[in-house]
Motif scaffolding. Structure first.
Motif, PDB file in Angstrom:
ATOM      1  N   HIS A 127       0.837  -1.200   0.000  1.00 21.61           N
ATOM      2  CA  HIS A 127       0.000   0.000   0.000  1.00 21.61           C
ATOM      3  C   HIS A 127       0.879   1.261   0.000  1.00 21.61           C
ATOM      4  O   HIS A 127       0.650   2.193  -0.774  1.00 21.61           O
ATOM      5  CB  HIS A 127      -0.902  -0.018   1.237  1.00 21.61           C
ATOM      6  N   LEU A 128       1.897   1.261   0.848  1.00 27.65           N
ATOM      7  CA  LEU A 128       2.756   2.454   0.941  1.00 27.65           C
ATOM      8  C   LEU A 128       3.591   2.624  -0.320  1.00 27.65           C
ATOM      9  O   LEU A 128       3.833   3.743  -0.774  1.00 27.65           O
ATOM     10  CB  LEU A 128       3.650   2.355   2.181  1.00 27.65           C
ATOM     11  N   ASN A 129       4.023   1.508  -0.892  1.00 30.84           N
ATOM     12  CA  ASN A 129       4.765   1.600  -2.155  1.00 30.84           C
ATOM     13  C   ASN A 129       3.881   2.199  -3.242  1.00 30.84           C
ATOM     14  O   ASN A 129       4.345   2.996  -4.054  1.00 30.84           O
ATOM     15  CB  ASN A 129       5.281   0.224  -2.576  1.00 30.84           C
ATOM     16  N   SER A 130       2.585   1.814  -3.214  1.00 36.73           N
ATOM     17  CA  SER A 130       1.695   2.353  -4.241  1.00 36.73           C
ATOM     18  C   SER A 130       1.455   3.852  -4.027  1.00 36.73           C
ATOM     19  O   SER A 130       1.053   4.554  -4.932  1.00 36.73           O
ATOM     20  CB  SER A 130       0.366   1.590  -4.263  1.00 36.73           C
ATOM     21  N   ARG A 131       1.725   4.339  -2.806  1.00 34.50           N
ATOM     22  CA  ARG A 131       1.624   5.788  -2.543  1.00 34.50           C
ATOM     23  C   ARG A 131       2.978   6.467  -2.706  1.00 34.50           C
ATOM     24  O   ARG A 131       3.173   7.598  -2.281  1.00 34.50           O
ATOM     25  CB  ARG A 131       1.134   6.007  -1.104  1.00 34.50           C
ATOM     26  N   ASN A 132       3.917   5.741  -3.284  1.00 30.74           N
ATOM     27  CA  ASN A 132       5.274   6.247  -3.493  1.00 30.74           C
ATOM     28  C   ASN A 132       5.921   6.691  -2.178  1.00 30.74           C
ATOM     29  O   ASN A 132       6.625   7.689  -2.104  1.00 30.74           O
ATOM     30  CB  ASN A 132       5.260   7.425  -4.478  1.00 30.74           C
ATOM     31  N   SER A 133       5.650   5.926  -1.140  1.00 28.36           N
ATOM     32  CA  SER A 133       6.239   6.228   0.157  1.00 28.36           C
ATOM     33  C   SER A 133       6.696   4.918   0.800  1.00 28.36           C
ATOM     34  O   SER A 133       6.134   4.462   1.791  1.00 28.36           O
ATOM     35  CB  SER A 133       5.182   6.914   1.033  1.00 28.36           C
TER      36      SER A 133
END
Ligand SMILES: Nc1nc2c(ncn2[C@@H]2O[C@H](COP(=O)(O)OP(=O)(O)OP(=O)(O)O)[C@@H](O)[C@H]2O)c(=O)[nH]1
Length: 426
Positions: A55-61
């Motif tokens: 999820h965080l990777n998909s938010r570029n974080s």
């Protein structure tokens, strides 16, 4: 099924400085929040870690990830720091004739001896990440009731905002008794850590968590559920069930002070509610935990200052240069004027003689000797512990480059091979 990256999709190309997950551009970047995932075996910690990561990777974080479970056989994501790279719990079991739990606990203890290094890495990365995820051993008590678990939790929480995510296997908590046991356990962890707490009802794709929220908000609803299942053939409720009813009332205060969210680590449902709760947890940490931490630090600093002052006074007394002595002038110094240079040479044996009793026994001298001996003994013990830890294989913790995580689903299942395994290879 959510639209987020699936469990095995690779993380996006690492960004040099990930965009803030929340907050306006140009604002000073917030400190990252540490999310400590704790839960009973099988509650879904590892799957949730994977989901949060994707999820965080998909938010570029992309988050910074720590794995503290030495016994996990398959990890569907890559950790930045993995206990398995430092200590091999199976070798620990063999060498010390321990069972699985003893092996895991000893491995965690060994890792804790190196946790200052780990914290150093984490603090270094704090500038560039928004979240730090920590997976804990499957056997919950190994982390929550061990000294090393407490040391690790305190070390992290005194460095960065930290929240505890207590993962609950929702489908297995539908019985009122199991629910109550789980809540009492959660309560005990809250009181041990005193950190902002989120109850994460996982697996809501299989069993929605509405019943749990209702039981937490409405005592009568829980009582009704208890009554439903607690009557014996005479229509009487059992002692245990009436105890649970009372417990529910006692826990009201606990329920009022925590956040409860429902998620599915499998489908990704509930991620927004989860991260909103984490943000609230951060605020609670800043409002309640941090001031307490600062107060304790100030108390410790004041105590250290007082100790130093007392030591100095004692030293001055020993050297016969107390304020009064200096004011009145105790003896001529090397320069000849009374009161000058209190540390100047004494007439031979004058100082020593004053402290001798009739048998020539120097009480003060003995006290100093004991203290010195104690200090030497402590130092020797510390050195020995260090040597033991080194020999046992709590090797220097290795850290890969952040952002250079291998694609998800590529875990090796027996340590990622970046660090050295125990025992140290010849
Ligand atoms: N349906 C469903 N199954 C889930 C969910 N989360 C985890 N599981 C399943 O639950 C089982 C246990 O999940 P893990 O992530 O291994 O649980 P764990 O808490 O890490 O387990 P330990 O490492 O033994 O402590 C696995 O079979 C998962 O596929 C979920 O949200 N929904």
């Amino acid at each position: 099924m959510s639209t987020e990256a699936g469990p095995s999709s690779p993380p996006p190309a690492p960004a040099a400085a990930p965009a803030p997950a929340d907050g306006a551009e140009g604002e000073k970047k917030k400190e990252p929040v540490v999310i400590l995932c704790i839960g009973m075996a099988g509650s879904g910690k590892t799957t949730l870690m994977q989901r949060l990561n994707s999820h965080l990777n998909s938010r570029n974080s992309p988050p910074y990830i720590l794995n503290l479970d030495p016994a996990v056989s398959h990890m569907p994501y890559s950790a930045n720091i993995d206990i398995r790279d430092t200590v091999d719990y199976k070798e620990v079991m063999k060498q010390y004739n321990l069972g699985p739990n003893g092996g895991i606990l000893t491995a965690l203890n060994l890792f804790t001896t190196k946790f200052d290094q780990v914290l150093g890495y984490v603090e270094k990365r704090a500038e560039s990440v928004d979240y730090i995820l920590v997976d804990t051993p499957g056997q919950i008590e190994i982390f929550t009731w061990s000294a090393s678990g407490a040391i690790i939790t305190d070390a992290i929480a005194s460095s960065l905002p930290t929240v505890v995510a207590y993962i609950v296997d929702t489908p297995r908590t539908t019985a009122p008794a199991t629910f109550m046991s789980n809540m009492l356990y959660a309560c005990s962890i809250l009181y041990k850590t005193r950190l902002p707490f989120i109850i994460v009802f996982n697996k809501i794709d299989v069993q929605p968590h509405d019943f749990a929220l209702e039981w937490m908000e409405d005592f009568e609803a829980y009582q009704a559920a208890l009554n439903d299942k607690s009557r014996d053939e005479h229509g009487e409720g059992s002692y245990v069930n009436s105890l649970m009813g009372s417990m529910c009332l006692v826990l009201e205060e606990f329920y009022n002070n925590l956040r409860a969210v429902g998620v599915s680590a499998m489908t990704g449902e509930g991620m927004k509610a989860f991260f909103d709760a984490v943000e609230e947890g951060r605020k609670e940490y800043e409002a309640d935990y941090r001031p307490e931490l600062d107060r304790l630090a100030a108390e410790r600093a004041a105590q250290t200052e007082a100790d130093k002052k007392a030591q100095l006074e004692r030293l001055m007394r020993d050297m016969n240069v107390s304020d009064s002595a200096t004011a009145t002038g105790s003896r001529p110094s090397a320069g000849g004027r009374r009161g000058d240079n209190p540390f100047g040479p004494h007439p031979i044996n004058e100082r020593e003689d004053r402290y001798m009793d009739e048998d020539g026994y120097d009480e003060d001298e003995e006290e100093v000797d004991e203290e010195e001996q104690e200090a030497i003994r402590r130092q020797a013990e510390e050195e020995e512990e260090d040597a033991d830890a080194q020999e046992l294989g709590a090797l220097d913790v290795q850290e890969p480059e952040i952002g250079g995580l291998p694609p998800m689903g590529s875990a090796t299942g027996g340590g990622t091979g970046r660090g050295m395994s125990w025992p140290r290879p010849a």
